[in-house]
Write an enzyme that holds these catalytic residues in place. Sequence first.
Site, short mmCIF file in Angstrom:
data_model
loop_
_atom_site.label_atom_id
_atom_site.label_comp_id
_atom_site.label_asym_id
_atom_site.label_seq_id
_atom_site.Cartn_x
_atom_site.Cartn_y
_atom_site.Cartn_z
N PHE A 209 0.84 -1.21 0.00
CA PHE A 209 0.00 0.00 0.00
C PHE A 209 0.88 1.26 0.00
CE2 PHE A 209 -2.22 2.79 3.31
CZ PHE A 209 -2.83 3.59 2.36
N LYS B 210 11.77 -10.93 11.24
CA LYS B 210 12.96 -11.03 10.37
C LYS B 210 13.09 -9.83 9.43
CE LYS B 210 14.14 -15.07 8.58
NZ LYS B 210 13.93 -16.37 7.90
N GLY C 74 23.51 -2.44 5.29
CA GLY C 74 24.79 -2.85 4.68
C GLY C 74 24.85 -2.41 3.23
N TYR D 171 5.94 -7.13 15.96
CA TYR D 171 6.01 -5.93 15.09
C TYR D 171 6.67 -4.79 15.86
CZ TYR D 171 4.28 -2.30 11.84
OH TYR D 171 4.16 -1.27 10.93
N LYS E 127 10.32 -3.14 15.02
CA LYS E 127 10.45 -1.75 14.61
C LYS E 127 11.34 -0.96 15.58
CE LYS E 127 7.94 -1.62 10.84
NZ LYS E 127 8.52 -1.24 9.54
N THR F 180 -2.56 5.07 8.52
CA THR F 180 -2.69 5.73 7.21
C THR F 180 -3.65 4.94 6.33
OG1 THR F 180 -0.46 6.58 7.44
CG2 THR F 180 -1.35 6.55 5.21
#
Length: 313
Positions: free
Chosen positions: A13, A93, A104, A147, A151, A177
């Site tokens: 999205f 992950k 990296g 989650y 984050k 959003t």
Amino acid sequence: MKKRVLITGGAGFLGSHLCDRYINEGCKVIAMDNLSTGSIKNIEHLMPLADFEFHNYDVTKFVHVKGELDYILHFASPASPIDYLKMPIPTLKVGALGTHNLLGLAKSKKARMLIASTSEVYGDPLVHPQNEDYWGNVNPVGPRGVYDEAKRFQEAITMAYHTFHGLETRIVRIFNTYGPRMRLNDGRALPAFISQALRGEDITVFGDGSQTRSFTYVDDLVEGIYRLLLSDYVNPVNLGNTEEITIKEFGKEIVRLTRSKSKLIFQDLPEDDPKQRKPDITRAKEVLNWQPKFTRAEGLKPTLEYFKNAVLG
Ligand code: UDP
């Protein structure tokens, strides 16, 4: 020379709206997505363009991109409570290993990296409205922990690459959003309510519906992200609308706007569901000269059009 931008989660999205924006700004856009929650439909219109490339790839594996990169925007992640329940380990992950791989890559390409963080870093907040200096109230082992903690780790490792390696980094904390291309059935309140209202089904309000959210229209968010990437500001920046509404009122608003006959019904409140959420956007105003332009009424218009086509065909 055209700027070259890598957008992970590019078929999602938010990612797909960012692809549109950077194409419109005259950039070369490389979108990457493993399509676990994203959809080719969101980027179909970009596929024929010479300046657009799509790679079906999982960024938790080593990421290689040919040629130079100016910017990396990391937007790959499952992003709704139902998605994290279904995919807890991929969620961890992509926030942890995926971010490490992309940092990296940014370092080797000398690219600037912007990461999509979230109001979920504030957990079930004890401070209202939430400003960036609030450290949050997160349950690491609850259903949202995969989650929220991914984050939070993502922010930490991004800041470490900035301070230790001198990488140019940007952190946006995104509040709820909405807009066209949202998935219809990801369990979130807005797509659930609109689909239910359009089909004349009951509107499923969780708890007593007194919990609040503040809904941001996608174009406002994309404008804020665009400004943040070009700014020189490295600390996290909240982007979100400050018009707060209870979920119950929001359900009623959707029923009204769709002229539906649906009724509100009340179901169990999920564990650790934040009771209130509203961004303090003082920083975005000061640093980016940004504030949302779309009221809910304005943003819901094109959103309802999208859902009418998607739900009713
Ligand atoms: N919610 C609801 N009915 C639904 C889906 C969600 O009442 O069918 C509630 C949910 O419990 C939360 C709010 O709406 O309090 C916003 O949920 P969403 O999943 O959209 O996002 P969140 O901000 O919780 O991540």
